[in-house]
Scaffold this active site. Structure first.
Site, short mmCIF file in Angstrom:
data_model
loop_
_atom_site.label_atom_id
_atom_site.label_comp_id
_atom_site.label_asym_id
_atom_site.label_seq_id
_atom_site.Cartn_x
_atom_site.Cartn_y
_atom_site.Cartn_z
N ASP A 1 -5.80 2.44 -3.73
CA ASP A 1 -7.13 2.38 -3.10
C ASP A 1 -7.46 3.73 -2.46
O ASP A 1 -8.59 3.96 -2.06
CB ASP A 1 -7.27 1.21 -2.11
CG ASP A 1 -6.20 1.19 -1.02
OD1 ASP A 1 -5.28 2.02 -1.07
OD2 ASP A 1 -6.30 0.33 -0.13
N ASP B 1 -1.05 1.29 -4.03
CA ASP B 1 -1.97 0.33 -4.65
C ASP B 1 -3.29 1.01 -5.05
O ASP B 1 -4.26 0.32 -5.39
CB ASP B 1 -2.22 -0.89 -3.76
CG ASP B 1 -2.91 -0.55 -2.44
OD1 ASP B 1 -2.83 0.62 -2.00
OD2 ASP B 1 -3.53 -1.45 -1.85
N SER C 1 0.81 -1.22 0.00
CA SER C 1 0.00 0.00 0.00
C SER C 1 0.85 1.28 0.00
O SER C 1 1.60 1.52 -0.93
CB SER C 1 -0.97 -0.05 1.18
OG SER C 1 -1.89 0.99 1.11
MG MG Z 1 -3.49 1.51 -0.15
#
Ligand code: MG
Length: 452
Positions: free
Chosen positions: A245, A243, A98
């Site tokens: 998100d 990543d 992440s």
């Molecule tokens: Mg993330």
């Protein structure tokens, strides 16, 4: 002594070839296959160093338990999550750490619905890994690996199906997308172009050494994006984490919009669509979100801090939206998980349909100030301190689902033990900097009193 838990707040993470090794990932693949298999599992990875090495290890582990694998290669976490149910898979694994620094990598595991596995399933996976009691497939039952090239297109089309593309096309926005040299570059620039924006890409070549900037889209890491937005005269800047998100936004004046603010802009619109809408948000979210939700005629459902807990709660109560103060937005009509590209599309849609600049949307929000502090606590005192704080505050208006949140006339104070270190975090929020500081002092005083 208690063994250190393998799964953290969001998956398993560690230093590449140090605490995060091929052997560990191979075993995680076996354990995940044992607990969630047999069946098809989709595997992907972000642009980090070791991504190929670890995804191959996870794939081998899964295959040994009799699972078959669909490898989508480099992709954002939300892309993988989107295709897990659509490819009829029983699970998904993404290799990512992440927003962590470049030397980290990790694993997140998803269930058949594409949402990160529950805390209970994490414990099962961990216990299989610790005991080594893996399912071992018979030689005739070893399955194969196929690759799937349409995952990213499926994800982009999925997002677009929820967005009013006509108003965006008419608005003719210029968007700068900073993908931190990771997989957000595979989705958001194309998405924005397909929505009808003019796109300039920053840090869009995939490179696990993160030459452009560190993968956390924090204000100090997006300085180049601020400058580029201003020099190009762009309408908005978007910065993803490793990543993708999460998304951090920059307004046309080169100012960073906080995660609370971008969530509030989206929540105000989504929740006012119907009376009694519900927003799921962790206890660390502030008064800004409360005000916005109340004004929209909605309700808040509070959770513990952690995106996995928010995702599960969103699904459980069929909420209308989920959100975190770090810029994570969960839009359930699309999927009940954080999705930085979906969040970006929602912001661009609001700017277009209301014909406003991002700075105007921010100016319309109520203003609050937050103070964040940490207090180191001797490790042996962590448990007794939590109990003492509960006793000390028993007559006050409070919420106790994760730490203690004290509701005061002028704002609130959250006292929360860290999940990973011997320390307490103190969050305080008020209408002015002075009030926030005053509340924060009340928090630290309480902890000091409880320590005596
Ligand atoms: Mg993330």
């Amino acid at each position: 002594m208690k063994e250190k838990k393998l799964f953290g707040t969001n998956g398993v993470r560690g230093l590449i070839n140090d605490t995060m090794t091929v052997d560990l990932v191979l075993n995680l693949g076996k354990a995940i296959g044992t607990v969630l298999g047999p069946g098809k599992v989709v595997v992907g990875r972000d642009a980090r160093k070791g991504g190929e090495m670890f995804s191959r290890a996870a794939i081998s582990g899964l295959l040994s338990t009799g699972c078959s694998v669909i490898d989508i290669g480099p992709a954002p976490t939300p892309t993988l999550q989107f295709v897990v149910p659509r490819l009829d898979c029983i699970a998904g694994i993404i290799v990512t750490a992440s927003h962590n620094p470049a030397e980290f990598n990790g694993i997140k595991a998803m269930g058949a619905n594409g949402i990160e596995v529950s805390r209970e399933t994490e414990r099962e996976i961990e216990s299989v890994l610790r005991s080594g009691s893996y399912t071992i497939a018979d030689w005739q039952n070893i399955k194969s690996v196929t690759s799937e090239k349409t995952a990213i297109r499926q994800h982009i089309d999925g997002i677009m199906s929820h967005i009013d593309t006509e108003s965006i096309k008419k608005r003719n926005l210029t968007v700068i997308v900073d993908s931190a040299n990771s997989v957000g570059a595979l989705v958001t620039p194309t998405l924005m172009r397909d929505l009808g924006c003019k796109v300039v890409s920053l840090n869009s070549q995939l490179d696990g050494s993160f030459p452009g900037r560190p993968p956390e889209p924090s204000p100090e890491n997006v300085v180049e994006l601020l400058r580029t937005v201003k020099s190009v005269g762009a309408d908005i800047g978007i910065a993803h984490d490793g990543d993708a998100d999460r998304a951090t936004f920059v307004d046309e004046n080169g100012r960073v919009v906080s995660g609370d603010q971008s969530l509030a802009i989206i929540a105000a619109r989504i929740l006012s669509r119907k009376q009694g809408s519900i927003l799921v948000t962790p206890i660390s979210s502030g008064k800004l979100i409360e005000d916005i939700v109340e004004k929209a005629g909605g309700k808040i459902d509070w959770t513990v801090v952690g995106s996995v807990d928010v995702s599960h709660r969103v699904g459980e109560i069929d909420a209308d939206l989920g959100g975190e103060e770090n810029g994570g937005v969960f839009y359930p009509p699309h999927q009940s998980v954080r999705d930085g590209s979906m969040t970006s599309a929602l912001i661009v849609e609001i700017m277009s349909s209301e014909n406003k600049m991002l700075s105007e949307l921010v100016r319309e929000l109520p203003v609050y100030h937050t103070e964040k502090q940490k207090l180191k606590i001797p490790i042996e005192k962590m448990n007794s301190l939590a109990e003492k704080l509960l006793t000390l505050t028993k007559d006050q208006e409070r919420i106790t689902i994760d730490g203690i949140k004290l509701i005061q006339d002028e704002g609130w104070i959250l006292l929360r033990p860290s999940g990973t270190e011997p320390l307490y975090r103190i969050f305080a929020e008020g209408k002015t900097v002075e009030i926030a500081k005053k509340l924060s002092k009340i928090g630290t005083d309480l902890i000091e009193r409880a320590m005596k």
